[in-house]
Scaffold this active site. Structure first.
Site, PDB file in Angstrom:
ATOM      1  N   ASP A  21     -13.219  -0.381  11.318  1.00 17.23           N
ATOM      2  CA  ASP A  21     -13.158  -0.707   9.888  1.00 17.23           C
ATOM      3  C   ASP A  21     -13.479  -2.186   9.698  1.00 17.23           C
ATOM      4  O   ASP A  21     -12.650  -2.957   9.207  1.00 17.23           O
ATOM      5  CB  ASP A  21     -11.767  -0.368   9.338  1.00 17.23           C
ATOM      6  CG  ASP A  21     -11.717  -0.415   7.815  1.00 17.23           C
ATOM      7  OD1 ASP A  21     -12.765  -0.244   7.177  1.00 17.23           O
ATOM      8  OD2 ASP A  21     -10.616  -0.621   7.274  1.00 17.23           O
TER       9      ASP A  21
ATOM     10  N   ALA B 296       0.851  -1.191   0.000  1.00 15.77           N
ATOM     11  CA  ALA B 296       0.000   0.000   0.000  1.00 15.77           C
ATOM     12  C   ALA B 296       0.889   1.244   0.000  1.00 15.77           C
ATOM     13  O   ALA B 296       2.106   1.156  -0.190  1.00 15.77           O
ATOM     14  CB  ALA B 296      -0.933  -0.020   1.203  1.00 15.77           C
TER      15      ALA B 296
ATOM     16  N   ALA C 296       2.973   1.284   3.655  1.00 17.11           N
ATOM     17  CA  ALA C 296       3.669   0.073   4.112  1.00 17.11           C
ATOM     18  C   ALA C 296       3.392  -1.096   3.188  1.00 17.11           C
ATOM     19  O   ALA C 296       2.514  -1.038   2.322  1.00 17.11           O
ATOM     20  CB  ALA C 296       3.226  -0.275   5.535  1.00 17.11           C
TER      21      ALA C 296
END
Length: 458
Positions: free
Chosen positions: A274, A118, A121
């Site tokens: 999330d 991503a 990281a």
């Protein structure tokens, strides 16, 4: 660094502008056909890298703060990037281990090809010398300097904009940017996510919840740049076929996850904010696992009291009580909110939530028919936006943490309708919305006894 970054921003803006001129249809609104500023901005953000990708994700997760068209557009912000070279990642890992320590001193192996990459990281499989299978989340080189330069510029820009246009102070643009800056700089230090993992696991232990887990962190192999955590072998709750292979009772797994999450909102300092399908796993030993604690929320006592009031109204279908709870938690422009009109608007949104069925996608996997629940994140976001717009029409501005809370609850609603369609979580005595720990303990024990089946290949 600041001058170089400014030139990069100017170059990216020029590139996107050329693309808009060359392919205007690509940047058009699907509903109106006109140029979509939100789409142009998303393309620009994605081209600018880590800081702006994270900013886009913040916009998508904050329907109480940003216009609906921007929230929906930034739902599709792509946080995928080319992996950093292995030699740089190896150097980062070894620097985190301490002076004179080599990778081979701590790990049997670290796979050089990442599982995922991503903006900030990338993640690598590994095994500790003590035998534990782990994953390493490694911060990419150079990200720190870029984020600090970008966030400093953005914060200064919002302060200037508020000075030029005092009306912006009403929506606290600079304060929002300050909070975002603090949050994103905190994300750079993986010690913070390690603490969230440990806090959640301590919460599970303190409440005797054995059927739910989160990855164990390994502080001795972690640093501010590297997070070493247990590899958990499980299947996402949205993968119907594989869930049914692992569990004869998906409903028990769902209740365990829901009770634990609700209790964490009420009784833990922070909660997982999330909970899309990829972040909830059903493990082969029957446990439910929460993974990826990069986004967490916290609820103050007054907000939680208001949520309980609204929740009790939902259970009894007393939408005036739901309206009262929202008024209790929101910043009101007009203290004389028409509760009856507000209640009617809320009832319409609730009816829409109850009428939507998740899509099931069927395809082939390993020469067999596979089914997956398509939990449309944009649909979930639209529902949150509906609630926010109803509140706004009635003179309320709801706090950001309420948006995170409702979005998570709507994800659970999607899972509920597919994994356990006969379960009524508002009225089933096995479900508890943070009232006490016993329901979470019992659901955790139940999931351990009902979900353990033989998964040994024949």
């Amino acid at each position: 660094a600041g001058v170089r970054r400014s030139l990069q921003v100017a170059q990216a803006a020029a590139t996107v502008a050329r693309e808009v001129v060359r392919s205007p249809d690509r940047f058009s609104s699907r509903s109106t056909g006109a140029l979509s500023p939100a789409r142009v901005l998303r393309e620009l953000f994605e081209s600018l890298g880590a800081t702006y990708v994270k900013l886009g994700q913040f916009i998508a997760s904050s329907p109480t703060l940003f216009p609906p068209e921007y929230v929906l557009e930034f739902e599709s912000t792509l946080d995928a990037a080319r992996p950093a070279p292995w030699r740089d990642i190896r150097a980062t890992i070894e620097r985190g281990l301490g002076p004179g320590v080599r990778i081979g001193d701590v790990f049997d192996y670290v796979e050089s090809t990442p599982l995922a990459s991503a903006s900030i990281a990338q993640v690598h499989r590994a095994r500790l010398r003590t035998g534990e299978e782990v994953v390493l989340k490694v911060r990419k080189p150079g990200v720190d300097d870029v984020l600090r330069a970008d966030l400093g510029f953005l914060y200064a820009a919002t302060r200037i904009l508020e000075f030029i246009s005092p009306s912006l102070k009403k929506v606290s643009v600079a304060n929002v940017m300050s909070d975002l800056r603090q949050s994103m700089l905190g994300e750079l230090d993986f010690n913070n996510e390690l603490k969230e993992l440990e806090r959640f696991r301590e919460f599970l232990d303190a409440n005797g919840i054995a059927g739910v887990t989160a990855p164990r962190a390994f502080p001795e192999a972690s640093s501010s740049d590297v997070l070493c955590m247990e590899f958990l072998d499980g299947v996402p709750l949205t993968d119907l076929n594989r869930v049914r292979q692992v569990s004869p009772d998906p409903e028990a797994a769902l209740i365990a996850a829901l009770n634990t999450w609700a209790l964490s909102v009420a009784a833990c300092e922070t909660f997982h904010a999330d909970v899309h399908g990829g972040n909830l796993l059903l493990l082969k030993d029957g446990r439910v696992a929460f993974v990826d604690f990069g986004i967490v929320g916290s609820i103050s006592e007054p907000i939680w009291d208001a949520v309980r009031t609204a929740g009790a109204g939902l259970v009894s279908e007393d939408y005036r009580a739901v309206a009262q709870g929202l008024v209790q938690m929101g910043a009101t422009e007009d203290r004389n909110v028409n509760l009856d009109a507000f209640a009617q608007d809320i009832e319409a949104v609730v009816n829409r939530v109850m009428s939507i069925e998740p899509e099931i996608r069927v395809g082939m996997a390993d020469d067999a028919v596979a089914a997956e629940v398509a939990v449309d994140s944009q649909e979930v976001t639209r529902l949150v936006i509906d609630i926010v717009e109803v509140a706004d029409r009635n003179g309320l501005r709801l706090p950001r943490e309420f948006g995170l809370l409702v979005k998570s609850a709507l994800y659970f609603d999607r899972f509920n309708k597919q994994l356990a369609p006969t379960l009524d979580p508002l009225r089933d005595v096995r479900v508890s919305f943070g009232d006490d720990a016993s329901a979470a303990r019992e659901a955790g024990a139940r999931v351990r006894t009902t979900n353990v089946i033989d998964v040994t290949p024949e």
